[in-house]
Design a protein around this motif. Structure first.
Motif, PDB file in Angstrom:
ATOM      1  N   ALA A   1       6.775   4.867  79.206  1.00  0.00           N
ATOM      2  CA  ALA A   1       7.057   3.681  78.389  1.00  0.00           C
ATOM      3  C   ALA A   1       5.903   3.377  77.438  1.00  0.00           C
ATOM      4  N   VAL A   2       4.665   3.599  77.885  1.00  0.00           N
ATOM      5  CA  VAL A   2       3.513   3.394  77.000  1.00  0.00           C
ATOM      6  C   VAL A   2       3.622   4.309  75.792  1.00  0.00           C
ATOM      7  N   ARG A   3       3.937   5.582  76.021  1.00  0.00           N
ATOM      8  CA  ARG A   3       4.076   6.526  74.901  1.00  0.00           C
ATOM      9  C   ARG A   3       5.207   6.111  73.974  1.00  0.00           C
ATOM     10  N   ALA A   4       6.317   5.660  74.551  1.00  0.00           N
ATOM     11  CA  ALA A   4       7.472   5.267  73.738  1.00  0.00           C
ATOM     12  C   ALA A   4       7.142   4.059  72.868  1.00  0.00           C
ATOM     13  N   VAL A   5       6.473   3.072  73.447  1.00  0.00           N
ATOM     14  CA  VAL A   5       6.159   1.844  72.717  1.00  0.00           C
ATOM     15  C   VAL A   5       5.052   2.064  71.697  1.00  0.00           C
ATOM     16  N   VAL A   6       3.987   2.764  72.094  1.00  0.00           N
ATOM     17  CA  VAL A   6       2.812   2.910  71.238  1.00  0.00           C
ATOM     18  C   VAL A   6       2.998   3.986  70.188  1.00  0.00           C
ATOM     19  N   GLU A   7       3.525   5.146  70.580  1.00  0.00           N
ATOM     20  CA  GLU A   7       3.608   6.275  69.653  1.00  0.00           C
ATOM     21  C   GLU A   7       4.911   6.299  68.870  1.00  0.00           C
ATOM     22  N   ARG A   8       6.020   6.023  69.537  1.00  0.00           N
ATOM     23  CA  ARG A   8       7.322   6.085  68.862  1.00  0.00           C
ATOM     24  C   ARG A   8       7.796   4.720  68.382  1.00  0.00           C
ATOM     25  N   ARG A   9       7.063   3.660  68.753  1.00  0.00           N
ATOM     26  CA  ARG A   9       7.372   2.291  68.337  1.00  0.00           C
ATOM     27  C   ARG A   9       8.800   1.878  68.700  1.00  0.00           C
ATOM     28  N   THR A  10       9.197   2.197  69.943  1.00  0.00           N
ATOM     29  CA  THR A  10      10.535   1.839  70.406  1.00  0.00           C
ATOM     30  C   THR A  10      10.491   0.498  71.127  1.00  0.00           C
TER      31      THR A  10
ATOM     32  N   ARG B   1      -4.940  -1.886  80.796  1.00  0.00           N
ATOM     33  CA  ARG B   1      -5.399  -2.090  79.423  1.00  0.00           C
ATOM     34  C   ARG B   1      -4.253  -2.575  78.541  1.00  0.00           C
ATOM     35  N   PRO B   2      -4.465  -3.643  77.747  1.00  0.00           N
ATOM     36  CA  PRO B   2      -3.417  -4.132  76.842  1.00  0.00           C
ATOM     37  C   PRO B   2      -3.115  -3.096  75.759  1.00  0.00           C
ATOM     38  N   VAL B   3      -1.849  -2.772  75.567  1.00  0.00           N
ATOM     39  CA  VAL B   3      -1.466  -1.808  74.536  1.00  0.00           C
ATOM     40  C   VAL B   3      -0.558  -2.428  73.479  1.00  0.00           C
ATOM     41  N   ALA B   4       0.087  -3.548  73.821  1.00  0.00           N
ATOM     42  CA  ALA B   4       1.005  -4.170  72.873  1.00  0.00           C
ATOM     43  C   ALA B   4       1.250  -5.620  73.308  1.00  0.00           C
ATOM     44  N   ARG B   5       1.905  -6.360  72.434  1.00  0.00           N
ATOM     45  CA  ARG B   5       2.284  -7.736  72.715  1.00  0.00           C
ATOM     46  C   ARG B   5       3.680  -7.952  72.151  1.00  0.00           C
ATOM     47  N   GLY B   6       4.493  -8.736  72.852  1.00  0.00           N
ATOM     48  CA  GLY B   6       5.849  -8.937  72.367  1.00  0.00           C
ATOM     49  C   GLY B   6       6.467 -10.200  72.926  1.00  0.00           C
TER      50      GLY B   6
ATOM     51  N   GLU C   1      17.252  -4.857  75.694  1.00  0.00           N
ATOM     52  CA  GLU C   1      15.838  -4.576  75.822  1.00  0.00           C
ATOM     53  C   GLU C   1      15.116  -5.747  76.483  1.00  0.00           C
ATOM     54  N   VAL C   2      14.045  -5.448  77.191  1.00  0.00           N
ATOM     55  CA  VAL C   2      13.183  -6.505  77.720  1.00  0.00           C
ATOM     56  C   VAL C   2      12.347  -7.083  76.580  1.00  0.00           C
ATOM     57  N   VAL C   3      11.864  -6.212  75.699  1.00  0.00           N
ATOM     58  CA  VAL C   3      11.187  -6.626  74.471  1.00  0.00           C
ATOM     59  C   VAL C   3      11.720  -5.764  73.336  1.00  0.00           C
ATOM     60  N   HIS C   4      12.348  -6.370  72.353  1.00  0.00           N
ATOM     61  CA  HIS C   4      12.879  -5.619  71.207  1.00  0.00           C
ATOM     62  C   HIS C   4      11.747  -5.188  70.282  1.00  0.00           C
ATOM     63  N   ARG C   5      11.891  -4.047  69.669  1.00  0.00           N
ATOM     64  CA  ARG C   5      10.827  -3.518  68.810  1.00  0.00           C
ATOM     65  C   ARG C   5      10.527  -4.430  67.612  1.00  0.00           C
ATOM     66  N   ASP C   6      11.517  -5.232  67.193  1.00  0.00           N
ATOM     67  CA  ASP C   6      11.268  -6.168  66.093  1.00  0.00           C
ATOM     68  C   ASP C   6      10.409  -7.348  66.532  1.00  0.00           C
ATOM     69  N   ASP C   7      10.266  -7.539  67.853  1.00  0.00           N
ATOM     70  CA  ASP C   7       9.454  -8.621  68.405  1.00  0.00           C
ATOM     71  C   ASP C   7       8.238  -8.069  69.140  1.00  0.00           C
ATOM     72  N   LEU C   8       7.754  -6.914  68.695  1.00  0.00           N
ATOM     73  CA  LEU C   8       6.692  -6.219  69.414  1.00  0.00           C
ATOM     74  C   LEU C   8       5.655  -5.696  68.438  1.00  0.00           C
ATOM     75  N   VAL C   9       4.394  -5.880  68.760  1.00  0.00           N
ATOM     76  CA  VAL C   9       3.313  -5.356  67.934  1.00  0.00           C
ATOM     77  C   VAL C   9       2.366  -4.558  68.804  1.00  0.00           C
ATOM     78  N   VAL C  10       2.010  -3.356  68.330  1.00  0.00           N
ATOM     79  CA  VAL C  10       1.056  -2.499  69.038  1.00  0.00           C
ATOM     80  C   VAL C  10      -0.358  -2.967  68.698  1.00  0.00           C
ATOM     81  N   LEU C  11      -1.199  -3.108  69.725  1.00  0.00           N
ATOM     82  CA  LEU C  11      -2.570  -3.584  69.544  1.00  0.00           C
ATOM     83  C   LEU C  11      -3.506  -2.422  69.235  1.00  0.00           C
TER      84      LEU C  11
END
Length: 404
Positions: free
Chosen positions: A320-329, A357-362, A393-403
């Motif tokens: 999930a970290v890779r999906a959120v941070v690298e693919r921005r899903t 470690r914090p990787v994103a916020r949403g 989704e638990v957090v939609h990509r439109d409501d998510l920012v990678v730190l």
């Protein structure tokens, strides 16, 4: 440090049409904590002259001390310039009327001082700008007003409409209702975010120091830094953390951080003293100029990254970290390993890797108490067992920012 190209900097400052100006408490109040009418008027004189575009301010004080009434209206100034003023000073202005000799530490008395002081502050601005026939509009913000989608749109619409109708917005944090969990923390950061919100061409931070120095400006041998092109220009620079007056919350650290936020969003920043505001806004050589480091963005994710306080945290597995941070899903239930905190749907949460470690916020779509039954499961299984409301989704990509 970057080599100075003064003429290019002055041209960029002078060419700015929509400008956000931030002024701190120390530039508006007396040492005892009350508003200093002369200081407020001096700042308004400068801003009115910039809007008039002639460097003279034809609606200023006449020889008998009375203000002119030229009835400026329409969009912006006579030269097409527009100004949004982010003004501290509400709490400081409320100290003396409430018999307080210093800024209180507890939140309740801060809120009380802000309640008294905000009215005094805006009344003073209203009277002062009236000398130039100009109207002002008060805009009070909390972090909730800017990180949630609907509130963000409303804030944008209000500020744009005020400017379109020829009024000068005066923005401050809504200290009377803000709590520790929903505070911007200081108006330097608020100003940087407002500059992004209104798509400003320039942010001017006014302080009690005429720029950023390579050490304590009171120490012999230190010098002012004329330009900053990126973080590397500040390597080895000692930045003080406190202002001189004791009535505000910010110092040079918060101003440099505000400059970092604004320039990363494509807005250049000029830092100087309130006494040199006129020179700064007219493009004369003064202060420290921070060049833009990123591209202008039209979304609210900058606010989510810098203005929201997480109410809880979700731990993600490695996939999930890779999906959120690298693919921005978007974040799906299957990628969640753990949950902590108390939050409700719509609140900001921190997304962490397995090392914490914090990787994103949403903005989360479920209450904290609902998350445990979702952990590690597919949306299809959840929909079949719990209903179609859980097939999301638990957090939609439109409501998510990678730190960073």
């Amino acid at each position: 440090m970057a080599e100075q190209d003064g003429s290019a900097v002055r041209d960029e400052v002078a060419a700015a049409r929509r400008i956000v100006v931030k002024v701190g408490s120390s530039s508006l109040t007396t040492a005892a904590g009350g508003l200093d009418a002369d200081r407020v008027d001096a700042l308004v004189d400068v801003l009115a002259k910039v809007l008039d575009g002639d460097g003279k301010g034809d609606g200023g004080r006449d020889g008998d001390g009375k203000g002119g009434t030229n009835g400026k209206g329409g969009k912006g100034g006579t030269n097409g310039k527009e100004i949004v003023l982010v003004s501290s000073g509400a709490i400081a202005a409320g100290l003396a009327p409430l018999g307080l000799d210093r800024r209180p530490r507890d939140l309740a008395r801060q809120q009380a001082a802000a309640s008294v002081g905000q009215g005094l502050l805006v009344a003073r601005y209203t009277a002062s700008f009236a000398r130039y026939g100009r109207r002002v509009g008060q805009v009070l913000l909390t972090t909730d007003d800017t990180s949630r989608r609907a509130h963000y749109r409303n804030a944008t619409r209000t500020l744009d409409q005020l400017l379109a109708m020829g009024a000068l917005p005066i923005v401050n944090e809504n200290d009377t209702v803000a709590t520790d969990e929903i505070r911007f923390g200081d108006n330097d950061r608020l100003a940087a975010l407002v500059a992004h919100l209104v798509r400003a061409d320039l942010l001017v931070l006014l302080s009690d120091v005429d720029g950023l120095y390579d050490g304590d400006p009171r120490t012999p041998g230190t010098s002012r830094i004329d330009e900053v092109r990126g973080p590397e220009d500040l390597d080895g620079v000692s930045i003080g953390s406190a202002g001189r007056s004791g009535v505000g919350t910010g110092g040079m650290v918060t101003k440099v951080e505000a400059a970092r936020i604004a320039t990363a969003a494509g807005v250049p920043v000029l830092l100087t003293s309130a006494s040199r505001a006129g020179d700064a806004l007219l493009g004369r050589h003064t202060g420290t100029f921070f060049h833009r480091t990123g591209r202008r963005s039209a979304n609210r994710l900058l606010w989510l990254a810098h203005a929201s306080a997480p109410r809880g945290a979700l731990t993600l597995d490695d996939g999930a970290v890779r999906a959120v941070v690298e693919r921005r899903t978007s974040l799906l239930p299957a990628g969640i390993a753990a949950v902590e905190g108390e939050f409700t749907a719509g609140d900001p949460v921190e997304l962490r890797d397995t090392e914490g470690r914090p990787v994103a916020r949403g903005l989360v779509n479920f209450d904290a108490k609902e998350i445990p039954q979702l952990i590690g499961r597919s949306t299809r299984d959840l929909a079949r067992e719990l209903g179609p409301a859980y097939e999301r989704e638990v957090v939609h990509r439109d409501d998510l920012v990678v730190l960073d």
